[in-house]
Write an enzyme that holds these catalytic residues in place. Structure first.
Site, PDB file in Angstrom:
ATOM      1  N   GLY A 272      -9.160   2.438 -12.576  1.00 46.27           N
ATOM      2  CA  GLY A 272      -7.977   1.559 -12.553  1.00 46.27           C
ATOM      3  C   GLY A 272      -6.713   2.285 -12.235  1.00 46.27           C
ATOM      4  O   GLY A 272      -5.602   1.606 -12.529  1.00 46.27           O
ATOM      5  N   GLU A 314     -13.555   7.130 -13.322  1.00 43.73           N
ATOM      6  CA  GLU A 314     -14.206   6.401 -12.019  1.00 43.73           C
ATOM      7  C   GLU A 314     -13.122   5.699 -11.262  1.00 43.73           C
ATOM      8  O   GLU A 314     -12.946   4.450 -11.178  1.00 43.73           O
ATOM      9  CB  GLU A 314     -15.070   5.199 -12.680  1.00 43.73           C
ATOM     10  CG  GLU A 314     -16.159   5.897 -13.473  1.00 43.73           C
ATOM     11  CD  GLU A 314     -16.766   4.784 -13.996  1.00 43.73           C
ATOM     12  OE1 GLU A 314     -17.981   4.779 -14.798  1.00 43.73           O
ATOM     13  OE2 GLU A 314     -16.389   3.706 -14.247  1.00 43.73           O
ATOM     14  N   PRO A 315     -12.324   6.638 -10.231  1.00 43.76           N
ATOM     15  CA  PRO A 315     -11.287   5.888  -9.545  1.00 43.76           C
ATOM     16  C   PRO A 315     -12.121   5.552  -8.351  1.00 43.76           C
ATOM     17  O   PRO A 315     -12.873   6.147  -7.801  1.00 43.76           O
ATOM     18  CB  PRO A 315     -10.414   7.248  -9.276  1.00 43.76           C
ATOM     19  CG  PRO A 315     -11.379   8.270  -9.267  1.00 43.76           C
ATOM     20  CD  PRO A 315     -12.400   8.028 -10.430  1.00 43.76           C
ATOM     21  N   ARG A 357      -7.710 -10.764  -1.770  1.00 43.16           N
ATOM     22  CA  ARG A 357      -6.910 -10.500  -2.789  1.00 43.16           C
ATOM     23  C   ARG A 357      -5.555 -11.238  -3.207  1.00 43.16           C
ATOM     24  O   ARG A 357      -5.318 -11.606  -4.253  1.00 43.16           O
ATOM     25  CB  ARG A 357      -6.631  -8.857  -2.934  1.00 43.16           C
ATOM     26  CG  ARG A 357      -8.018  -8.041  -2.866  1.00 43.16           C
ATOM     27  CD  ARG A 357      -7.539  -6.641  -3.192  1.00 43.16           C
ATOM     28  NE  ARG A 357      -7.035  -6.492  -4.510  1.00 43.16           N
ATOM     29  CZ  ARG A 357      -5.614  -6.176  -4.651  1.00 43.16           C
ATOM     30  NH1 ARG A 357      -4.776  -6.027  -3.688  1.00 43.16           N
ATOM     31  NH2 ARG A 357      -5.086  -5.863  -5.851  1.00 43.16           N
ATOM     32  N   TYR A 361      -5.876 -12.839  -6.718  1.00 38.67           N
ATOM     33  CA  TYR A 361      -4.865 -12.348  -7.710  1.00 38.67           C
ATOM     34  C   TYR A 361      -3.331 -12.408  -7.604  1.00 38.67           C
ATOM     35  O   TYR A 361      -2.674 -11.839  -8.115  1.00 38.67           O
ATOM     36  CB  TYR A 361      -5.170 -10.691  -7.760  1.00 38.67           C
ATOM     37  CG  TYR A 361      -6.616 -10.350  -7.777  1.00 38.67           C
ATOM     38  CD1 TYR A 361      -7.510 -11.016  -8.831  1.00 38.67           C
ATOM     39  CD2 TYR A 361      -7.052  -9.406  -7.061  1.00 38.67           C
ATOM     40  CE1 TYR A 361      -8.917 -10.458  -8.749  1.00 38.67           C
ATOM     41  CE2 TYR A 361      -8.481  -8.740  -7.002  1.00 38.67           C
ATOM     42  CZ  TYR A 361      -9.325  -9.518  -8.075  1.00 38.67           C
ATOM     43  OH  TYR A 361     -10.572  -9.242  -8.124  1.00 38.67           O
ATOM     44  N   CYS A 388      -8.400 -22.900   6.734  1.00 41.36           N
ATOM     45  CA  CYS A 388      -7.703 -23.982   6.583  1.00 41.36           C
ATOM     46  C   CYS A 388      -7.645 -24.018   5.126  1.00 41.36           C
ATOM     47  O   CYS A 388      -8.292 -24.951   4.237  1.00 41.36           O
ATOM     48  CB  CYS A 388      -8.991 -25.118   7.104  1.00 41.36           C
ATOM     49  SG  CYS A 388      -8.336 -26.916   6.951  1.00 41.36           S
TER      50      CYS A 388
END
Length: 463
Positions: A272, A314-315, A357, A361, A388
């Site tokens: 993260g 865990e990148p 994204r 987000y 659309c």
């Protein structure tokens, strides 16, 4: 043109002195302008790439990916050694996965995380030793677990009580031995978008800390399951150390309690780590981040009178995010009056089908004209796609030269993570190819789709 004071630009977006500039923290280190102003990435010009491969086009700087992978690996190795332990870095495949990426990660001595049977097969087809794989997922099927056990996946991260029993039945039937970790929720919320914060209690991943000890006890009593430690991931796009420090402290309380029943050799604190998408983003340098996290774990262990476990991380985004640039062609522009200011809408030939994204987000991005430089003053723009949907936004707020026009090539930075994996065929738009660039050469690492490819899936169309 409109000044920042009279425009509808957000407060964080300043009017640039030069709307052609490339912010170093956002673009690949190799990105530069040619003598005639064309964008160059790893020695390849945007125009040449588009001439060969068309638009939209996802470009990945191989050197940037490899450099970031080794930087992360070395930073955590150094920090761990300083505090008397070891660290293992897994590349989080969900950020961007194909066989070429897997081979780059293996070359740079990283392990790889997968979270579905499909991702597992990609890693295996790339030649990965299954022992170097971690397998995540909140709903792994029996078939997926059977496959993981059969090929010898190094670690399966258990996410539910049901999964414990499923896996126990598989190893009992096959006589295999399987190393597992338990994913727990520390209750720490990452400083990020709600949908990206994955450690709070009311969500689908992992075990609450109050239920974890019973789950570990069950794992320990089942033949064939080898308990390897705890896993906790607090979210994505995190810039500081504070969340990791607090989460580790809570998980280490559980870790200490579990030592009474046996070894707890490893602690996985997930990934993260944030990257710069815009000029105002300021992620912590990797070496500082690694030292901050590992020293926090070491201090928490010292206070509890326990040995620091082996660590793993865990990148994903931090490795591939800034290495990616997406090239589009501008199709239309229009100016929309907003109060005392205005915004220019710049429509490109891709959109939410190749980058979901912003719609999912509210993610922010940076863009630049890639085919030339301009002496025109900066104009506030919103880069939008061809779909659309009113929410089909590629770059919500940006300043581009005021003469941006149809036919210009537009480059959007930091699209290496979660763009291709989240891509779709919405409105029957084919997905673009991914091209790796290095030392003035380019090669396709994921083929693009054609309209014919899409139509072959329609059972109502005659062959």
């Amino acid at each position: 043109m409109h000044s920042a004071a009279s425009s509808p630009a957000p407060d964080w977006l300043a009017v640039p002195d030069d709307a052609n500039d490339l912010v170093r923290s956002v673009w690949p280190a190799s990105a530069q302008r040619s003598a005639d102003g064309e964008l160059i990435i790893a020695g390849m010009s945007a125009g040449e790439l588009v001439r060969i491969h068309g638009t939209p086009l996802q470009v990945l700087d191989e050197g940037e990916v490899r450099r970031r992978a080794t930087t992360l690996r070395d930073a955590f190795d150094t920090a761990a050694a300083k505090h008397g332990t070891t660290a293992r870095v897994y590349y989080a495949g969900k950020a961007l996965l194909n066989t070429t990426i897997v081979r780059w990660m293996l070359d740079e001595e990283l392990n790889v995380d997968v979270c579905t049977g499909g991702e597992l097969e990609v890693a295996l087809l790339a030649g990965a030793d299954a022992a170097r794989l971690g397998f995540h997922g909140n709903n792994k099927s029996v078939n997926e677990l059977e496959r993981a056990v059969a090929v010898g996946v190094g670690t399966i991260i258990i996410d539910s009580e049901i999964e414990i029993e499923r896996l126990a039945q598989i190893v009992a039937r096959t006589g295999a031995e399987q190393r597992v970790m338990l994913r727990v929720n520390s209750g720490v919320h990452a400083e990020t978008h709600d949908f990206l914060a994955t450690a709070h209690e009311d969500q689908k991943f992992g075990f609450p800390l109050t239920q974890a000890a019973a789950a570990v006890a069950r794992i320990r009593e089942l033949p064939g399951l080898v308990f390897a430690g705890l896993h906790c991931h607090i979210g994505s796009q995190i810039f500081g150390v504070a969340g990791f420090r607090e989460s580790a402290a809570r998980v280490l309380d559980l870790h200490k309690d579990l030592l009474a029943g046996g070894d707890v050799p490893q602690l996985n604190l997930g990934g993260g780590f944030g990257i710069a998408y815009t000029r105002v983003d300021d992620p912590v340098p990797i070496a500082e981040l690694a030292e901050g996290i590992v020293s926090a774990v070491a201090e928490a262990c010292r206070r509890r009178g326990i040995s620091i476990p082996a660590l793993s991380f865990e990148p994903g985004r931090a490795i591939v995010g800034n290495a990616g640039v997406t090239l589009y062609e501008v199709g239309t522009t229009k100016d929309v009056a907003l109060g005392s200011g205005s915004r220019r809408y710049v429509s490109v030939d891709g959109g939410m089908s190749d980058n979901a994204r912003p719609a999912l987000y509210g993610a922010q991005y940076s863009a630049r004209i890639a085919s030339r430089v301009s002496t025109a003053g900066p104009q506030l723009v919103r880069v939008v796609g061809r779909h659309c949907e009113s929410g089909d936004i590629v770059v919500d707020h940006e300043y581009l030269p005021g003469d941006v026009a149809p036919g210009d090539l537009l480059a959007v930075a930091a699209t290496g993570a979660y763009c291709a994996p989240l891509s779709s065929n919405y409105n029957h738009v084919p997905r673009p190819p991914i091209v790796a660039v290095r030392d003035g050469a380019a090669r396709v690492i994921v083929h693009g789709e054609s309209l014919s490819d899409l139509l072959t899936r329609d059972a109502g169309i005659a062959p």
